[in-house]
Design a protein around this motif. Structure first.
Motif, PDB file in Angstrom:
ATOM      1  N   SER A 624     -24.780 -67.693  50.697  1.00  0.00           N
ATOM      2  CA  SER A 624     -24.118 -66.406  50.453  1.00  0.00           C
ATOM      3  C   SER A 624     -24.150 -65.523  51.688  1.00  0.00           C
ATOM      4  CB  SER A 624     -24.773 -65.694  49.272  1.00  0.00           C
ATOM      5  OG  SER A 624     -26.148 -65.469  49.537  1.00  0.00           O
ATOM      6  N   SER A 625     -25.221 -65.640  52.478  1.00  0.00           N
ATOM      7  CA  SER A 625     -25.313 -64.832  53.702  1.00  0.00           C
ATOM      8  C   SER A 625     -24.269 -65.240  54.739  1.00  0.00           C
ATOM      9  CB  SER A 625     -26.708 -64.955  54.307  1.00  0.00           C
ATOM     10  OG  SER A 625     -26.995 -66.307  54.604  1.00  0.00           O
ATOM     11  N   ASP A 626     -23.821 -66.508  54.689  1.00  0.00           N
ATOM     12  CA  ASP A 626     -22.814 -66.979  55.638  1.00  0.00           C
ATOM     13  C   ASP A 626     -21.429 -66.414  55.339  1.00  0.00           C
ATOM     14  OD1 ASP A 626     -24.610 -68.650  57.019  1.00  0.00           O
ATOM     15  OD2 ASP A 626     -24.380 -70.223  55.520  1.00  0.00           O
ATOM     16  N   LEU A 627     -21.267 -65.840  54.145  1.00  0.00           N
ATOM     17  CA  LEU A 627     -19.947 -65.365  53.745  1.00  0.00           C
ATOM     18  C   LEU A 627     -19.512 -64.135  54.524  1.00  0.00           C
ATOM     19  CD1 LEU A 627     -20.010 -65.920  49.873  1.00  0.00           C
ATOM     20  CD2 LEU A 627     -19.369 -67.481  51.706  1.00  0.00           C
ATOM     21  N   ASP A 628     -20.448 -63.505  55.255  1.00  0.00           N
ATOM     22  CA  ASP A 628     -20.059 -62.413  56.151  1.00  0.00           C
ATOM     23  C   ASP A 628     -19.112 -62.918  57.225  1.00  0.00           C
ATOM     24  OD1 ASP A 628     -21.564 -60.524  54.843  1.00  0.00           O
ATOM     25  OD2 ASP A 628     -23.322 -60.786  56.116  1.00  0.00           O
ATOM     26  N   ASN A 629     -19.172 -64.208  57.513  1.00  0.00           N
ATOM     27  CA  ASN A 629     -18.332 -64.812  58.552  1.00  0.00           C
ATOM     28  C   ASN A 629     -17.118 -65.529  57.974  1.00  0.00           C
ATOM     29  OD1 ASN A 629     -20.088 -63.988  60.606  1.00  0.00           O
ATOM     30  ND2 ASN A 629     -21.374 -65.795  60.311  1.00  0.00           N
ATOM     31  N   LEU A 630     -16.789 -65.204  56.719  1.00  0.00           N
ATOM     32  CA  LEU A 630     -15.653 -65.842  56.052  1.00  0.00           C
ATOM     33  C   LEU A 630     -14.719 -64.755  55.532  1.00  0.00           C
ATOM     34  CD1 LEU A 630     -15.265 -68.947  55.535  1.00  0.00           C
ATOM     35  CD2 LEU A 630     -15.869 -68.489  53.161  1.00  0.00           C
ATOM     36  N   THR A 631     -13.428 -64.996  55.639  1.00  0.00           N
ATOM     37  CA  THR A 631     -12.460 -64.056  55.075  1.00  0.00           C
ATOM     38  C   THR A 631     -11.309 -64.851  54.467  1.00  0.00           C
ATOM     39  OG1 THR A 631     -11.182 -62.048  55.505  1.00  0.00           O
ATOM     40  CG2 THR A 631     -11.071 -63.789  57.174  1.00  0.00           C
ATOM     41  N   LEU A 632     -10.475 -64.176  53.693  1.00  0.00           N
ATOM     42  CA  LEU A 632      -9.313 -64.845  53.104  1.00  0.00           C
ATOM     43  C   LEU A 632      -8.292 -65.163  54.188  1.00  0.00           C
ATOM     44  CD1 LEU A 632      -8.933 -62.632  49.898  1.00  0.00           C
ATOM     45  CD2 LEU A 632      -9.795 -64.976  50.016  1.00  0.00           C
ATOM     46  N   ALA A 633      -7.492 -66.206  53.958  1.00  0.00           N
ATOM     47  CA  ALA A 633      -6.587 -66.681  55.015  1.00  0.00           C
ATOM     48  C   ALA A 633      -5.166 -66.925  54.524  1.00  0.00           C
ATOM     49  CB  ALA A 633      -7.143 -67.962  55.639  1.00  0.00           C
ATOM     50  N   TYR A 634      -4.780 -66.325  53.394  1.00  0.00           N
ATOM     51  CA  TYR A 634      -3.375 -66.420  52.990  1.00  0.00           C
ATOM     52  C   TYR A 634      -2.516 -65.744  54.067  1.00  0.00           C
ATOM     53  CZ  TYR A 634      -5.544 -67.438  48.487  1.00  0.00           C
ATOM     54  OH  TYR A 634      -6.308 -67.992  47.485  1.00  0.00           O
ATOM     55  N   ALA A 635      -3.048 -64.645  54.601  1.00  0.00           N
ATOM     56  CA  ALA A 635      -2.454 -63.986  55.763  1.00  0.00           C
ATOM     57  C   ALA A 635      -3.500 -63.970  56.870  1.00  0.00           C
ATOM     58  CB  ALA A 635      -2.021 -62.561  55.416  1.00  0.00           C
ATOM     59  N   ILE A 636      -3.092 -64.292  58.087  1.00  0.00           N
ATOM     60  CA  ILE A 636      -4.013 -64.258  59.227  1.00  0.00           C
ATOM     61  C   ILE A 636      -3.322 -63.562  60.396  1.00  0.00           C
ATOM     62  CG2 ILE A 636      -5.224 -66.362  58.531  1.00  0.00           C
ATOM     63  CD1 ILE A 636      -3.713 -67.861  60.741  1.00  0.00           C
ATOM     64  N   SER A 637      -4.094 -63.240  61.429  1.00  0.00           N
ATOM     65  CA  SER A 637      -3.519 -62.595  62.604  1.00  0.00           C
ATOM     66  C   SER A 637      -2.776 -63.619  63.460  1.00  0.00           C
ATOM     67  CB  SER A 637      -4.616 -61.922  63.432  1.00  0.00           C
ATOM     68  OG  SER A 637      -5.420 -62.902  64.067  1.00  0.00           O
TER      69      SER A 637
END
Length: 717
Positions: A624-637
């Motif tokens: 769960s602590s690793d989730l700080d480095n995860l984001t959603l990717a339906y849209a990305i930069s």
């Protein structure tokens, strides 16, 4: 928010690298399961927990903790605590005596004055000292964590500091609160400075001024991609933080230069690491280019080229033939060209010709590299040879070190590096220091794409240095010459946008949209797309900005809400909620788990304390602590999309993104699409913004490549 008062009973689960725990707490004569960041819990002691009851589909009812604190202990709890394994030599009998005589404040009384233990009969002097030391240590640990939380540190940050400095943590912070900038990821100068002010550090304190200069220099370079900033700009930007007499900043800058904590060359000021990287890259390239190198006879090259072309089902263009006829006699070379100009075809030809010239079928002395996993995968699929990310090939490990370096170099004769526009100057340094001087090196990339996310303009500087052979592919291959996506990309570069050619609506589609209706327009397009049996994972939305009502974050939440039906299982982290089948993006390199910044995957399962993510066939379990480095990717930069291609791309161009919209960014977004490109927004804005060129970054690589004499990094200090 609810509260739950109880006594800590036991630990069910503890994450190995964070404060996350699942625990059992007894409250109102009933046991409850609690989960959350719970760094300081002692068996038998009393706490009040704040949070909410949730229903986990696998583990049932739990109390999800957002915060907690110690409350007055019960006698029974204290007896349990003091007779636990934490206190060597204290059994239940002695613990009971302690609590009966000293009461519920026993821990506080002992920590303040060990002589209160004289009241307890039959305690030897060594045992009294042991009890005092153990209680004192626990008390100091509690006090340290509490103060760290008061400083604004998260449990994860506090854990990292305490593991590093122990009970000396607070002393070190009070001595120099600015150390938090370096010791804690996400703790910037403003936070450290506020803490320093609260600790009584003066505005003109020398440490404060120097740390502000170093922070401003580093932050500015990494934020804008520069390798240096001009000295007057540095002074001005630093004083935005400090608001003091600029002479004090100038004096501190001189001291930092004298102590070699930064580099100043004329009016340019560099962070040490970036100066060293640029300087060393230039030195390694010159050593590589000047090293002895075998030359193939012209007749043999012509024969190999004819043989390779005869085995193809197509003919090379004139420019491709010219490139193949010359490049294998170059020690260092660059191939650049836009989409459809045959860069992939050229790589195939180089490999085949190299093998023919060396009389091998599949030469193991060829190394194919790319900056990202997705780009490496494409390189492998196109050529039938294993391809690696640069990090993996160099042996990047969990300590942040590379096993291949100037003392242990790569044993390859030919090294081909694709998507070179994505390579920042620090990665270029690590790559080039690991390349043997006998190697032949070919960089391939599109000079019109965005530069690297990190500092430097490596490919641009290589091309424009005129120090190496550059082969520009400009002719679009017959197979793709009719693609409207490629036509649009070339029109962007040539500044002759003519939207009339797209009336036939093939490959490129335009729809009017603005920030008030963008989400609804995206939904209509996606509903139509999915109704035809198309897969969601074959569609990528590219957006320039993260924040705002039409930024990446909001668009991701909108897509997740409307198109991921798995709502019964979830895990929350910060302001994000993740569900099974969510498309996700890794934000940091994690060599231990074998995933890198920019990797895209899909969540395959969720547990109370972790998630499983499928990164292109590799299942990685993230705590769960690793989730700080995860984001959603339906849209990305657009920056994160570099090195990748997608079947279908939705690219909104709105005035809300105006500051980011420039020619290279637009061109990069457009050229990510393989089959269909859907542009949403204002065509006049597209036309206007395509004329705006990105400002060149502040770099010195070309200057260092032009240096004739052998110099050291300290010549300019």
């Amino acid at each position: 928010m609810e509260e739950l008062k109880g006594v800590f009973v036991s630990e069910i689960y503890k994450a190995p690298d964070s404060a996350y725990k699942v625990v059992l707490v007894k409250a109102n004569n009933k046991n409850y399961t609690l989960s959350g960041n719970l760094p300081l819990l002692e068996e038998g002691l009393s706490y009040v927990f704040y949070g909410d009851f949730v229903n986990h589909p696998k583990y049932g009812k739990q109390f999800k903790v957002t915060s907690y604190k110690r409350i007055k202990d019960t006698k029974a709890g204290l007896i349990t605590y003091l007779s636990s394994d934490k206190f060597y030599g204290i059994g239940k009998k002695t613990a009971t005596k302690l609590v009966e005589i000293l009461g519920e404040d026993a821990l506080l009384l002992i920590a303040k004055n060990k002589e209160v233990l004289d009241k307890i009969p039959n305690l030897t002097k060594p045992k009294k000292q042991l009890i005092y030391e153990q209680i004192k240590a626990n008390s100091e640990e509690d006090a340290t964590y509490i103060e760290l939380y008061n400083y604004g540190l998260t449990p994860k940050m506090a854990n990292k500091l305490y593991e590093q400095y122990g009970t000396n943590t607070l002393n070190l912070i009070k001595e120099n609160p600015y150390r938090l900038i370096y010791d804690v990821v996400g703790f910037g100068f403003k936070k450290a400075d506020n803490l320093a002010m609260s600790l009584g550090i003066n505005a003109d304190n020398e440490i404060r001024i120097k740390e502000a200069i170093l922070y401003t220099l580093t932050n500015s370079c990494y934020q804008d991609g520069n390798c240096y900033i001009l000295v007057n700009d540095l002074i001005k930007l630093t004083n935005n933080y400090l608001n003091i007499d600029t002479k004090l900043i100038i004096d501190s800058l001189e001291e930092l230069k004298d102590k070699r904590r930064l580099v100043q060359k004329d009016t340019k000021v560099y962070p040490n690491v970036l100066y060293n990287a640029e300087f060393k890259v230039a030195q390694y390239l010159k050593q590589l280019a000047n090293a002895p190198f075998r030359q193939y006879e012209k007749a043999k090259i012509e024969q190999a080229l004819k043989s390779v072309e005869a085995s193809n089902s197509f003919s090379y263009t004139v420019k491709q033939k010219e490139t193949l006829a010359k490049i294998l006699n170059d020690k260092v070379a660059i191939i650049t060209g836009g989409p459809g100009t045959g860069k992939t075809t050229i790589v195939k030809g180089i490999i085949k010709m190299f093998n023919k010239l060396n009389n091998v079928k599949n030469d193991p002395s060829i190394l194919l590299l790319a900056p990202t996993g997705r780009a490496a995968k494409r390189l492998k699929e196109a050529n039938g040879l294993e391809a690696y990310t640069i990090h993996k090939a160099l042996g990047y490990d969990y300590t942040g070190e590379f096993s291949f370096n100037e003392f242990n170099r790569l044993p390859y004769d030919l090294i081909i590096i694709d998507e070179a526009s994505m390579i920042d100057i620090e990665l270029a340094y690590h790559l080039l220091e690991a390349i043997n001087t006998f190697s032949q090196v070919i960089f391939i990339g599109d000079e019109n794409q965005l530069p690297s996310v990190g500092p430097g303009e490596f490919l641009h500087d290589l091309i424009n240095s005129k120090a190496f052979s550059v082969y520009r592919l400009t002719e679009v291959m017959r197979q793709v010459a009719d693609s409207n996506i490629i036509k649009l990309a070339n029109m962007i570069l040539k500044q002759n946008l003519d939207f009339n050619i797209f009336k036939e609506h093939r490959e490129v589609f335009f729809y009017q949209a603005d920030k008030t209706n963008l989400l609804n327009v995206i939904k209509r397009i996606m509903d139509n797309y999915l109704s035809k049996g198309n897969a969601l994972n074959n569609l990528q939305i590219l957006i320039p900005l993260y924040q705002g009502v039409v930024g990446i974050n909001e668009v991701n939440k909108f897509i997740q809400t409307n198109y991921n039906p798995h709502k019964e299982v979830m895990i929350k982290r910060s302001d994000l909620t993740f569900y099974p089948d969510d498309k996700v993006l890794q934000l940091q390199n994690d060599s231990e788990k074998g995933i890198m910044n920019g990797d895209i995957g899909y969540i395959v399962d969720i547990f109370a304390d972790s998630v499983g993510v499928d990164f292109t066939g590799k299942i990685v379990r993230l705590a769960s602590s690793d989730l700080d480095n995860l984001t959603l990717a339906y849209a990305i930069s657009i920056h994160k999309s570099q090195g990748s291609e997608y079947e279908n791309v939705i690219f909104p161009i709105l005035s809300s993104y105006s500051l980011m919209l420039k020619r290279k960014l637009i061109y990069t977004a457009i050229t990510r699409a393989k089959q269909k490109l859907i542009i949403l927004g204002d065509l006049e804005l597209l036309k206007h913004k395509s004329k705006i060129k990105e400002q060149l970054r502040n770099t010195s690589l070309m200057e260092f490549l032009e240096e004739k004499k052998e110099i050291t990094p300290y010549d300019f200090m």
